[in-house]
Write a protein that holds these residues in place. Structure first.
Motif, PDB file in Angstrom:
ATOM      1  N   GLY A  23       3.395  24.489  -9.553  1.00  0.00           N
ATOM      2  CA  GLY A  23       2.970  25.022 -10.844  1.00  0.00           C
ATOM      3  C   GLY A  23       3.032  26.540 -10.867  1.00  0.00           C
ATOM      4  O   GLY A  23       4.107  27.126 -10.830  1.00  0.00           O
ATOM      5  N   THR A  24       1.879  27.185 -10.900  1.00  0.00           N
ATOM      6  CA  THR A  24       1.796  28.642 -11.014  1.00  0.00           C
ATOM      7  C   THR A  24       1.836  29.285  -9.634  1.00  0.00           C
ATOM      8  O   THR A  24       1.004  28.987  -8.778  1.00  0.00           O
ATOM      9  CB  THR A  24       0.483  29.053 -11.716  1.00  0.00           C
ATOM     10  N   ASN A  25       2.789  30.186  -9.423  1.00  0.00           N
ATOM     11  CA  ASN A  25       2.906  30.854  -8.124  1.00  0.00           C
ATOM     12  C   ASN A  25       2.504  32.328  -8.152  1.00  0.00           C
ATOM     13  O   ASN A  25       2.176  32.891  -7.114  1.00  0.00           O
ATOM     14  CB  ASN A  25       4.333  30.726  -7.598  1.00  0.00           C
ATOM     15  N   PHE A  26       2.548  32.938  -9.323  1.00  0.00           N
ATOM     16  CA  PHE A  26       2.099  34.325  -9.415  1.00  0.00           C
ATOM     17  C   PHE A  26       1.637  34.612 -10.833  1.00  0.00           C
ATOM     18  O   PHE A  26       2.394  34.418 -11.798  1.00  0.00           O
ATOM     19  CB  PHE A  26       3.207  35.302  -9.023  1.00  0.00           C
ATOM     20  N   HIS A  27       0.391  35.088 -10.966  1.00  0.00           N
ATOM     21  CA  HIS A  27      -0.182  35.308 -12.289  1.00  0.00           C
ATOM     22  C   HIS A  27      -1.288  36.351 -12.168  1.00  0.00           C
ATOM     23  O   HIS A  27      -2.243  36.175 -11.423  1.00  0.00           O
ATOM     24  CB  HIS A  27      -0.761  33.978 -12.811  1.00  0.00           C
ATOM     25  N   ILE A  28      -1.137  37.459 -12.874  1.00  0.00           N
ATOM     26  CA  ILE A  28      -2.215  38.438 -13.012  1.00  0.00           C
ATOM     27  C   ILE A  28      -2.525  38.547 -14.495  1.00  0.00           C
ATOM     28  O   ILE A  28      -1.644  38.867 -15.303  1.00  0.00           O
ATOM     29  CB  ILE A  28      -1.827  39.831 -12.472  1.00  0.00           C
ATOM     30  N   GLU A  29      -3.754  38.251 -14.865  1.00  0.00           N
ATOM     31  CA  GLU A  29      -4.167  38.310 -16.266  1.00  0.00           C
ATOM     32  C   GLU A  29      -5.288  39.321 -16.424  1.00  0.00           C
ATOM     33  O   GLU A  29      -6.294  39.259 -15.718  1.00  0.00           O
ATOM     34  CB  GLU A  29      -4.618  36.936 -16.752  1.00  0.00           C
ATOM     35  N   ASP A  31      -4.780  41.764 -24.308  1.00  0.00           N
ATOM     36  CA  ASP A  31      -4.620  41.095 -23.025  1.00  0.00           C
ATOM     37  C   ASP A  31      -3.212  41.344 -22.493  1.00  0.00           C
ATOM     38  O   ASP A  31      -2.258  41.489 -23.270  1.00  0.00           O
ATOM     39  CB  ASP A  31      -4.824  39.579 -23.149  1.00  0.00           C
ATOM     40  N   LEU A  32      -3.074  41.354 -21.174  1.00  0.00           N
ATOM     41  CA  LEU A  32      -1.778  41.461 -20.511  1.00  0.00           C
ATOM     42  C   LEU A  32      -1.676  40.385 -19.456  1.00  0.00           C
ATOM     43  O   LEU A  32      -2.659  40.095 -18.754  1.00  0.00           O
ATOM     44  CB  LEU A  32      -1.606  42.835 -19.862  1.00  0.00           C
ATOM     45  N   ILE A  33      -0.479  39.799 -19.310  1.00  0.00           N
ATOM     46  CA  ILE A  33      -0.234  38.793 -18.273  1.00  0.00           C
ATOM     47  C   ILE A  33       1.077  39.121 -17.574  1.00  0.00           C
ATOM     48  O   ILE A  33       2.115  39.291 -18.213  1.00  0.00           O
ATOM     49  CB  ILE A  33      -0.166  37.369 -18.856  1.00  0.00           C
ATOM     50  N   LEU A  34       1.028  39.215 -16.251  1.00  0.00           N
ATOM     51  CA  LEU A  34       2.219  39.440 -15.427  1.00  0.00           C
ATOM     52  C   LEU A  34       2.470  38.190 -14.597  1.00  0.00           C
ATOM     53  O   LEU A  34       1.580  37.739 -13.870  1.00  0.00           O
ATOM     54  CB  LEU A  34       2.010  40.647 -14.507  1.00  0.00           C
ATOM     55  N   THR A  35       3.666  37.612 -14.715  1.00  0.00           N
ATOM     56  CA  THR A  35       3.980  36.384 -13.983  1.00  0.00           C
ATOM     57  C   THR A  35       5.310  36.511 -13.259  1.00  0.00           C
ATOM     58  O   THR A  35       6.126  37.378 -13.547  1.00  0.00           O
ATOM     59  CB  THR A  35       4.057  35.176 -14.938  1.00  0.00           C
ATOM     60  N   SER A  36       5.511  35.607 -12.297  1.00  0.00           N
ATOM     61  CA  SER A  36       6.765  35.500 -11.570  1.00  0.00           C
ATOM     62  C   SER A  36       6.893  34.073 -11.070  1.00  0.00           C
ATOM     63  O   SER A  36       5.881  33.429 -10.767  1.00  0.00           O
ATOM     64  CB  SER A  36       6.779  36.479 -10.385  1.00  0.00           C
ATOM     65  N   PRO A  37       8.120  33.540 -10.978  1.00  0.00           N
ATOM     66  CA  PRO A  37       8.280  32.173 -10.475  1.00  0.00           C
ATOM     67  C   PRO A  37       8.011  32.042  -8.989  1.00  0.00           C
ATOM     68  O   PRO A  37       7.869  30.928  -8.484  1.00  0.00           O
ATOM     69  CB  PRO A  37       9.751  31.848 -10.793  1.00  0.00           C
ATOM     70  N   VAL A  38       7.986  33.171  -8.262  1.00  0.00           N
ATOM     71  CA  VAL A  38       7.672  33.132  -6.835  1.00  0.00           C
ATOM     72  C   VAL A  38       6.284  33.707  -6.603  1.00  0.00           C
ATOM     73  O   VAL A  38       5.665  34.248  -7.505  1.00  0.00           O
ATOM     74  CB  VAL A  38       8.718  33.906  -6.000  1.00  0.00           C
ATOM     75  N   GLY A  39       5.812  33.599  -5.379  1.00  0.00           N
ATOM     76  CA  GLY A  39       4.420  33.911  -5.130  1.00  0.00           C
ATOM     77  C   GLY A  39       4.129  35.262  -4.552  1.00  0.00           C
ATOM     78  O   GLY A  39       3.050  35.472  -4.006  1.00  0.00           O
ATOM     79  N   TYR A  40       5.072  36.195  -4.638  1.00  0.00           N
ATOM     80  CA  TYR A  40       4.834  37.484  -3.991  1.00  0.00           C
ATOM     81  C   TYR A  40       5.278  38.613  -4.897  1.00  0.00           C
ATOM     82  O   TYR A  40       6.395  38.594  -5.428  1.00  0.00           O
ATOM     83  CB  TYR A  40       5.585  37.534  -2.653  1.00  0.00           C
ATOM     84  N   VAL A  41       4.422  39.593  -5.063  1.00  0.00           N
ATOM     85  CA  VAL A  41       4.666  40.655  -6.035  1.00  0.00           C
ATOM     86  C   VAL A  41       5.872  41.522  -5.691  1.00  0.00           C
ATOM     87  O   VAL A  41       6.405  42.210  -6.549  1.00  0.00           O
ATOM     88  CB  VAL A  41       3.392  41.511  -6.191  1.00  0.00           C
ATOM     89  N   GLY A  42       6.342  41.486  -4.457  1.00  0.00           N
ATOM     90  CA  GLY A  42       7.465  42.330  -4.074  1.00  0.00           C
ATOM     91  C   GLY A  42       8.840  41.751  -4.343  1.00  0.00           C
ATOM     92  O   GLY A  42       9.843  42.443  -4.222  1.00  0.00           O
ATOM     93  N   LEU A  43       8.922  40.476  -4.728  1.00  0.00           N
ATOM     94  CA  LEU A  43      10.213  39.810  -4.818  1.00  0.00           C
ATOM     95  C   LEU A  43      10.934  40.002  -6.145  1.00  0.00           C
ATOM     96  O   LEU A  43      12.104  39.682  -6.264  1.00  0.00           O
ATOM     97  CB  LEU A  43      10.046  38.304  -4.548  1.00  0.00           C
TER      98      LEU A  43
END
Length: 363
Positions: free
Chosen positions: A258-264, A271-283
């Motif tokens: 499901g969710t691998n990266f989410h900052i809300e 509101d702001l939401i940052l997402t990525s399909p992978v689990g690491y902010v550097g990728l």
């Protein structure tokens, strides 16, 4: 080409693999403010091959040769964490500016030792918290600074470690020992928390955490052997920001379906939401969305001026932005880069989470 570039010596360079070759060298090659003059590896023949491939003047078989080379202004440490204290210390004793990968040390005392030495030598330091250089994170920071969300009310983080799941590569086996300072807590979680705090422009007033193992063993990918899994693969953190807003975070090993990266980030105005399909902010691969008042959540494309020209989204781009900030700090005496002092502060937060609780003055 810059007529007076900053001369860089990189410790721990292999011509075909490794973090230096993957991220640092492409970033440096794209920036005229720098020139790679020396590389080192503990095998001299590999050091020479790396120097030839990447156009460095020298390929050294020892760290001592590199840090004492008069044609090196900035020493970059890109090896595994257990060697950071030894190698950073050598560079500082030689009076060189230092850019060390994160984590700075295996533990807080190591990091504090390096910070104290750097201060005594009065040299420039930078720490590899490159998530602060991710274009989407920088844009998020500016939006918050300019009032997009109003007053911050709460921050929610979900992340996956990618590794620390049911299978791990042999080369990452050392990350299973918390004492090596490279666990899921120390690397992907720490980078993500640092990115969130940087975007918010706020520090933590208090924090506590719980760490656990949901798996007792992990399979080595190359051999199929099962070994004991001792580093936490579940991290749960709660805290309060300086303004009293609540922060919660959950990181889990491996990858989720499901969710691998989410900052809300929720605020009084938006509101702001940052997402990525992978689990690491550097990728890389980020999507930033926002909404104010009665708006529906919609994508907020990151302006192109947040990116470094010639570098694709991902590791080398965020490292490239970090290097451009280092160049400004060294040349123009700005204060754009995270320093060893920032590293020690983050180590203190991790210590508080690991111990289970912390009073406000501890972080």
């Amino acid at each position: 080409m810059n007529s007076n570039p900053i001369k860089v010596g990189i410790i721990g360079v292999h011509p075909e693999k490794g973090w230096a070759a993957t991220a640092h060298i492409p970033a440096l090659k794209a920036l005229p403010e720098f020139r790679i003059t020396a590389v080192s590896h503990n095998k001299p023949e590999i050091a020479r091959a790396a120097a030839l491939k990447f156009g460095a003047d020298h390929g050294f078989g020892t760290t001592d040769e590199l840090v004492n080379d008069p044609n090196v202004d900035l020493v970059v440490v890109t090896v595994k964490v257990p060697r950071h204290l030894e190698l950073v210390t050598k560079a500082l004793v030689a009076g060189k500016a230092v850019f060390s990968e994160w984590p700075l040390g295996m533990n807080l005392p190591d990091a504090e030792t390096m910070l104290a030495l750097a201060k005594s030598k009065n040299v420039f330091t930078a720490i590899g918290l490159q998530t602060r250089s991710v274009p989407a994170v920088s844009y998020m920071r500016d939006l918050i600074k300019n009032g997009y969300v109003g007053d911050v009310l709460s921050v929610s983080i979900i992340g996956s470690g990618i590794i620390w799941g049911e299978e791990i590569s042999e080369s990452y086996q050392y990350t299973l020992d918390m004492a090596n300072g490279a666990s899921m807590l120390h690397v992907p979680f720490a980078h993500t928390l640092d990115a969130a705090l940087y975007a918010l422009g706020l520090g933590l007033k208090s924090v506590s955490g719980a760490l656990s193992n949901s798996r007792s063993a992990v399979r080595i990918a190359e051999t199929g052997n099962q070994i004991a899994f001792t580093a936490p693969d579940q991290i749960v953190v709660g805290g309060l920001l300086e303004n009293g807003a609540a922060l919660s975070a959950h990181f889990r090993g491996g990858l989720s379906r499901g969710t691998n990266f989410h900052i809300e980030i929720n605020g009084t105005k938006g509101d702001l939401i940052l997402t990525s399909p992978v689990g690491y902010v550097g990728l890389g691969g980020f999507t930033l969305k926002g909404a104010q008042r009665d708006e529906q959540m919609h994508e907020l494309p990151v302006p192109s001026d947040y990116e470094t020209s010639g570098l694709e989204d991902g590791f080398s781009q965020s490292v490239g932005v970090a290097y451009s900030r280092i160049a400004s700090d060294i040349t123009n005496h700005t204060n754009l880069s995270p320093t060893f002092e920032d590293a020690v502060n983050l180590h203190r937060i991790l210590n508080a989470i690991w111990s289970g609780k912390a009073e406000p003055h501890d972080v």
